[in-house]
Design a protein around this motif. Structure first.
Motif, PDB file in Angstrom:
ATOM      1  N   ARG A  29      16.892 -64.735 -72.726  1.00 33.33           N
ATOM      2  CA  ARG A  29      18.134 -65.498 -72.790  1.00 33.33           C
ATOM      3  C   ARG A  29      17.861 -66.942 -73.200  1.00 33.33           C
ATOM      4  NH1 ARG A  29      23.228 -64.772 -70.678  1.00 33.33           N
ATOM      5  NH2 ARG A  29      24.357 -66.726 -70.649  1.00 33.33           N
ATOM      6  N   ALA A  30      16.792 -67.520 -72.647  1.00 29.14           N
ATOM      7  CA  ALA A  30      16.470 -68.912 -72.974  1.00 29.14           C
ATOM      8  C   ALA A  30      16.183 -69.051 -74.473  1.00 29.14           C
ATOM      9  CB  ALA A  30      15.277 -69.374 -72.143  1.00 29.14           C
ATOM     10  N   ILE A  31      15.415 -68.117 -75.020  1.00 29.72           N
ATOM     11  CA  ILE A  31      15.045 -68.194 -76.436  1.00 29.72           C
ATOM     12  C   ILE A  31      16.271 -67.971 -77.327  1.00 29.72           C
ATOM     13  CG2 ILE A  31      13.674 -67.072 -78.240  1.00 29.72           C
ATOM     14  CD1 ILE A  31      11.570 -66.523 -75.966  1.00 29.72           C
ATOM     15  N   ARG A  32      17.104 -67.014 -76.931  1.00 26.25           N
ATOM     16  CA  ARG A  32      18.335 -66.765 -77.687  1.00 26.25           C
ATOM     17  C   ARG A  32      19.225 -67.994 -77.718  1.00 26.25           C
ATOM     18  NH1 ARG A  32      20.897 -61.057 -75.834  1.00 26.25           N
ATOM     19  NH2 ARG A  32      19.251 -59.832 -76.808  1.00 26.25           N
ATOM     20  N   LEU A  33      19.307 -68.630 -76.576  1.00 24.73           N
ATOM     21  CA  LEU A  33      20.173 -69.802 -76.459  1.00 24.73           C
ATOM     22  C   LEU A  33      19.640 -70.940 -77.328  1.00 24.73           C
ATOM     23  CD1 LEU A  33      22.613 -71.087 -75.190  1.00 24.73           C
ATOM     24  CD2 LEU A  33      21.299 -71.508 -73.104  1.00 24.73           C
ATOM     25  N   LEU A  34      18.343 -71.105 -77.343  1.00 27.67           N
ATOM     26  CA  LEU A  34      17.746 -72.155 -78.179  1.00 27.67           C
ATOM     27  C   LEU A  34      18.055 -71.881 -79.652  1.00 27.67           C
ATOM     28  CD1 LEU A  34      15.915 -74.659 -78.276  1.00 27.67           C
ATOM     29  CD2 LEU A  34      13.985 -73.116 -78.681  1.00 27.67           C
ATOM     30  N   ARG A  35      17.893 -70.630 -80.035  1.00 29.50           N
ATOM     31  CA  ARG A  35      18.138 -70.270 -81.423  1.00 29.50           C
ATOM     32  C   ARG A  35      19.613 -70.471 -81.788  1.00 29.50           C
ATOM     33  NH1 ARG A  35      17.039 -64.306 -83.881  1.00 29.50           N
ATOM     34  NH2 ARG A  35      18.912 -64.244 -85.151  1.00 29.50           N
ATOM     35  N   GLY A  36      20.507 -70.011 -80.898  1.00 25.64           N
ATOM     36  CA  GLY A  36      21.940 -70.185 -81.138  1.00 25.64           C
ATOM     37  C   GLY A  36      22.294 -71.657 -81.270  1.00 25.64           C
ATOM     38  N   SER A  37      21.728 -72.486 -80.405  1.00 22.65           N
ATOM     39  CA  SER A  37      22.021 -73.921 -80.438  1.00 22.65           C
ATOM     40  C   SER A  37      21.567 -74.523 -81.763  1.00 22.65           C
ATOM     41  CB  SER A  37      21.308 -74.653 -79.294  1.00 22.65           C
ATOM     42  OG  SER A  37      21.519 -73.997 -78.076  1.00 22.65           O
ATOM     43  N   ALA A  38      20.378 -74.139 -82.191  1.00 25.11           N
ATOM     44  CA  ALA A  38      19.841 -74.683 -83.442  1.00 25.11           C
ATOM     45  C   ALA A  38      20.715 -74.260 -84.623  1.00 25.11           C
ATOM     46  CB  ALA A  38      18.402 -74.209 -83.646  1.00 25.11           C
ATOM     47  N   GLU A  39      21.175 -73.009 -84.600  1.00 23.55           N
ATOM     48  CA  GLU A  39      21.998 -72.534 -85.719  1.00 23.55           C
ATOM     49  C   GLU A  39      23.337 -73.253 -85.759  1.00 23.55           C
ATOM     50  OE1 GLU A  39      20.053 -68.049 -86.070  1.00 23.55           O
ATOM     51  OE2 GLU A  39      21.932 -68.332 -84.962  1.00 23.55           O
ATOM     52  N   ILE A  40      23.924 -73.462 -84.583  1.00 22.20           N
ATOM     53  CA  ILE A  40      25.205 -74.170 -84.543  1.00 22.20           C
ATOM     54  C   ILE A  40      25.021 -75.611 -85.027  1.00 22.20           C
ATOM     55  CG2 ILE A  40      26.956 -75.117 -82.982  1.00 22.20           C
ATOM     56  CD1 ILE A  40      26.759 -72.443 -81.439  1.00 22.20           C
ATOM     57  N   ALA A  41      23.958 -76.247 -84.562  1.00 19.56           N
ATOM     58  CA  ALA A  41      23.688 -77.622 -84.987  1.00 19.56           C
ATOM     59  C   ALA A  41      23.500 -77.686 -86.504  1.00 19.56           C
ATOM     60  CB  ALA A  41      22.460 -78.164 -84.258  1.00 19.56           C
ATOM     61  N   GLU A  42      22.740 -76.758 -87.048  1.00 19.17           N
ATOM     62  CA  GLU A  42      22.533 -76.715 -88.504  1.00 19.17           C
ATOM     63  C   GLU A  42      23.852 -76.532 -89.229  1.00 19.17           C
ATOM     64  OE1 GLU A  42      19.788 -73.590 -89.540  1.00 19.17           O
ATOM     65  OE2 GLU A  42      18.067 -74.938 -89.542  1.00 19.17           O
ATOM     66  N   GLY A  43      24.677 -75.626 -88.707  1.00 17.04           N
ATOM     67  CA  GLY A  43      25.977 -75.350 -89.320  1.00 17.04           C
ATOM     68  C   GLY A  43      26.848 -76.590 -89.375  1.00 17.04           C
ATOM     69  N   GLU A  44      26.693 -77.454 -88.377  1.00  9.11           N
ATOM     70  CA  GLU A  44      27.502 -78.676 -88.343  1.00  9.11           C
ATOM     71  C   GLU A  44      26.846 -79.817 -89.104  1.00  9.11           C
ATOM     72  OE1 GLU A  44      28.435 -79.742 -84.357  1.00  9.11           O
ATOM     73  OE2 GLU A  44      29.616 -77.926 -84.004  1.00  9.11           O
ATOM     74  N   GLY A  45      25.677 -79.579 -89.620  1.00 12.13           N
ATOM     75  CA  GLY A  45      24.979 -80.633 -90.354  1.00 12.13           C
ATOM     76  C   GLY A  45      24.391 -81.714 -89.460  1.00 12.13           C
ATOM     77  N   ALA A  46      24.186 -81.362 -88.182  1.00 15.32           N
ATOM     78  CA  ALA A  46      23.618 -82.364 -87.263  1.00 15.32           C
ATOM     79  C   ALA A  46      22.119 -82.526 -87.510  1.00 15.32           C
ATOM     80  CB  ALA A  46      23.868 -81.932 -85.821  1.00 15.32           C
ATOM     81  N   GLU A  47      21.627 -83.710 -87.238  1.00 16.25           N
ATOM     82  CA  GLU A  47      20.191 -83.986 -87.422  1.00 16.25           C
ATOM     83  C   GLU A  47      19.389 -83.486 -86.228  1.00 16.25           C
ATOM     84  OE1 GLU A  47      18.577 -85.832 -89.878  1.00 16.25           O
ATOM     85  OE2 GLU A  47      20.362 -86.151 -91.120  1.00 16.25           O
ATOM     86  N   GLN A  48      20.086 -83.322 -85.113  1.00 13.20           N
ATOM     87  CA  GLN A  48      19.397 -82.946 -83.879  1.00 13.20           C
ATOM     88  C   GLN A  48      20.329 -82.101 -83.008  1.00 13.20           C
ATOM     89  OE1 GLN A  48      18.275 -86.105 -80.931  1.00 13.20           O
ATOM     90  NE2 GLN A  48      16.203 -85.579 -81.625  1.00 13.20           N
ATOM     91  N   ILE A  49      19.738 -81.164 -82.273  1.00 15.13           N
ATOM     92  CA  ILE A  49      20.543 -80.346 -81.358  1.00 15.13           C
ATOM     93  C   ILE A  49      21.015 -81.236 -80.221  1.00 15.13           C
ATOM     94  CG2 ILE A  49      20.499 -78.360 -79.803  1.00 15.13           C
ATOM     95  CD1 ILE A  49      18.078 -77.335 -81.425  1.00 15.13           C
ATOM     96  N   ASP A  50      22.303 -81.195 -79.892  1.00 16.51           N
ATOM     97  CA  ASP A  50      22.746 -81.935 -78.707  1.00 16.51           C
ATOM     98  C   ASP A  50      23.427 -80.999 -77.706  1.00 16.51           C
ATOM     99  OD1 ASP A  50      25.409 -81.562 -79.340  1.00 16.51           O
ATOM    100  OD2 ASP A  50      25.576 -83.466 -80.429  1.00 16.51           O
ATOM    101  N   GLU A  51      23.869 -81.568 -76.607  1.00 13.13           N
ATOM    102  CA  GLU A  51      24.387 -80.756 -75.509  1.00 13.13           C
ATOM    103  C   GLU A  51      25.583 -79.899 -75.927  1.00 13.13           C
ATOM    104  OE1 GLU A  51      24.954 -82.817 -71.822  1.00 13.13           O
ATOM    105  OE2 GLU A  51      26.179 -81.192 -71.007  1.00 13.13           O
TER     106      GLU A  51
END
Ligand SMILES: Nc1ncnc2c1ncn2[C@@H]1O[C@H](COP(=O)(O)OP(=O)(O)OP(=O)(O)O)[C@@H](O)[C@H]1O
Ligand SMILES: [Mg+2]
Length: 427
Positions: A269-291
């Motif tokens: 679950r932890a790894i999935r969540l990290l991956r999901g967060s990174a993908e969402i951040a990328e989708g939004e064009g963010a430079e860094q994953i945030d909360e």
């Protein structure tokens, strides 16, 4: 990070190696599992030394490293044996065959996984395409005979890994026989060691004494990870998978603590969540994953989990949930049991137009409805109109469920979402 004109590209890339976040990635280092690794290594040592193999049973909750540790040690054993053999004359070399079976893969529609199906799986793993056998049509003993003859055609030691072995169900013939196959005279040329892996506590408890005796020769327990351990595992994964500037330590801590709280210490679950967060951040064009990315990814995973667990329910419960969905859509919930029964009955008839299946009686349906309440899909409200007014129950979806999720679950099961008339269904 790079820029590109394609619609498939994101402006910023945060993930440098996506494979590391995949389900089937085997980590190069196993962290926080020193005890299990030591015990498991002891179980495998005889194989390395060319002695008779041992059996073991690995158990623990989902996502706590049972499969990862087993794959890691299997790879190590194969590599180390290769190295050892390269320095030995042929007749002193140790031959090892590993047969890895995920018992879950043998659940096809109506055919529940069984010892029989898994034996068929073992045979087909050893046979060339074109020469495989089907999962039906043989007498069980024939299938076992074919399996033993295929195994005996191999050389040396065979290590059979039965992952998700609880899916094998009540008939544990294979689990009893396989570890003892040589003693029982089924095999002459080879020696077999069996590793069973399970996350189902009841399954382990209910194994027959003779299976406990053989397969569970050594039991290796995998406790859930605590938040600190999850942080360690996740930090390592993030280092390999993400660009340094893509995340902070605070994000790793947040992901770990959410996985710890919501998924009882599951590294998956932890790894999935990290991956999901990174993908969402990328989708939004963010430079860094945030909360906010983490929270959004977490919601998405929860949503998917609920749809999945609805899809896992049996037909009666799916019919009930669809009945409630239609009542919900026309604001007829909370609804009394008899109203739900009426809607449920219409669903059953719609899906069994040939009349092959009748709706259960209200009482029969109520048993299934109670389970849905117990699982947290449905809430029950007690209505009480004082001494004279009587007492009854009404039911509605819990906060976790809505008609959209039930519909997705139907689609997940490959079922059409048929329209059901709710007019005339009283409140
Ligand atoms: N100690 C660890 N070190 C590094 N990675 C780990 C560790 N434990 C688990 N993982 C990773 O967490 C994920 C889930 O682990 P794994 O698949 O081994 O769980 P499991 O115990 O087999 O769960 P299930 O019972 O659901 O099959 C995998 O991606 C795995 O690589
Ligand atoms: Mg596993």
């Amino acid at each position: 990070m790079k820029n590109s004109d394609s619609i498939f590209a994101d402006d910023v890339e945060l993930i440098k190696d996506a494979e590391v976040l995949e389900e089937d990635y085997t980590p190069d280092k196993i962290l926080c599992r020193d005890d299990a690794l030591a015990d498991f290594t002891d179980v495998l040592k005889p194989i390395y030394k060319g002695r008779p193999p041992q059996n073991a049973f690995l158990y623990g909750d989902t996502g706590v490293g049972k499969t990862a540790v087993t794959k890691y040690l299997r790879n190590k054993l194969v590599d180390d044996l290769e190295r050892k053999n390269s320095n030995l004359p042929t007749d002193e070399q140790v031959t090892l065959n590993v047969i890895w079976i995920n018992c879950e893969n043998f659940t096809t529609g109506e055919h529940k996984t069984s010892s029989y199906q898994v034996a068929v799986g073992i045979v087909n793993r050893l046979r060339e395409q074109g020469n495989r056998i089907t999962g039906t049509g043989y007498a069980p003993q024939d299938v076992y005979d074919i399996m033993y003859s295929e195994l005996d055609d191999l050389d040396g030691t065979i290590l059979v890994v039965l992952d998700e072995v609880d899916k094998i169900g009540d008939d544990d013939t294979l689990l009893y026989e396989l570890p003892r196959s040589r003693d029982m005279g089924y095999l002459e040329e080879v020696r077999v060691g069996v590793i069973g892996i399970s996350n189902d506590y009841t399954f382990r408890k209910n194994l027959s004494p003779k299976v406990k005796d053989s397969l569970c020769e050594t039991e290796i327990k995998f406790a859930p990870y605590d938040a600190t351990e999850l942080t360690q595992i996740l930090s390592r994964r993030a280092e390999l998978a993400l660009y340094d500037s893509a995340y902070t330590k605070g994000i790793i801590d947040l992901v770990s603590s959410l996985a710890y709280k919501e998924a009882s210490g599951s590294a998956r679950r932890a790894i999935r969540l990290l991956r999901g967060s990174a993908e969402i951040a990328e989708g939004e064009g963010a430079e860094q994953i945030d909360e906010t990315h983490v929270r959004e990814a977490d919601k998405k995973i929860e949503y998917g989990n609920i749809v999945e667990s609805i899809a896992d329910q049996d037909d009666e419960k799916l019919y009930i949930l669809k009945g409630i969905s239609h009542l919900d859509l026309v604001n007829k919930t909370p609804a009394r049991t008899r109203t739900i029964h009426e809607a449920y009955s219409r669903v059953v008839r719609a899906y069994n137009e040939d009349g092959s299946k009748d709706p259960l009686t209200q009482r029969g349906m109520f048993n299934h409805l109670s389970k849905l309440v117990m699982f947290g899909f449905v809430n029950t409200i007690d209505r009480n109109k004082g001494a004279s007014g009587g007492q009854w129950n009404e039911h509605e979806f819990s906060d976790d469920v809505d008609p959209g999720k039930v519909k997705e679950a139907y689609e997940g099961r490959g079922l059409d979402w048929k329209q059901i008339e709710t007019r005339g269904v009283d409140r």
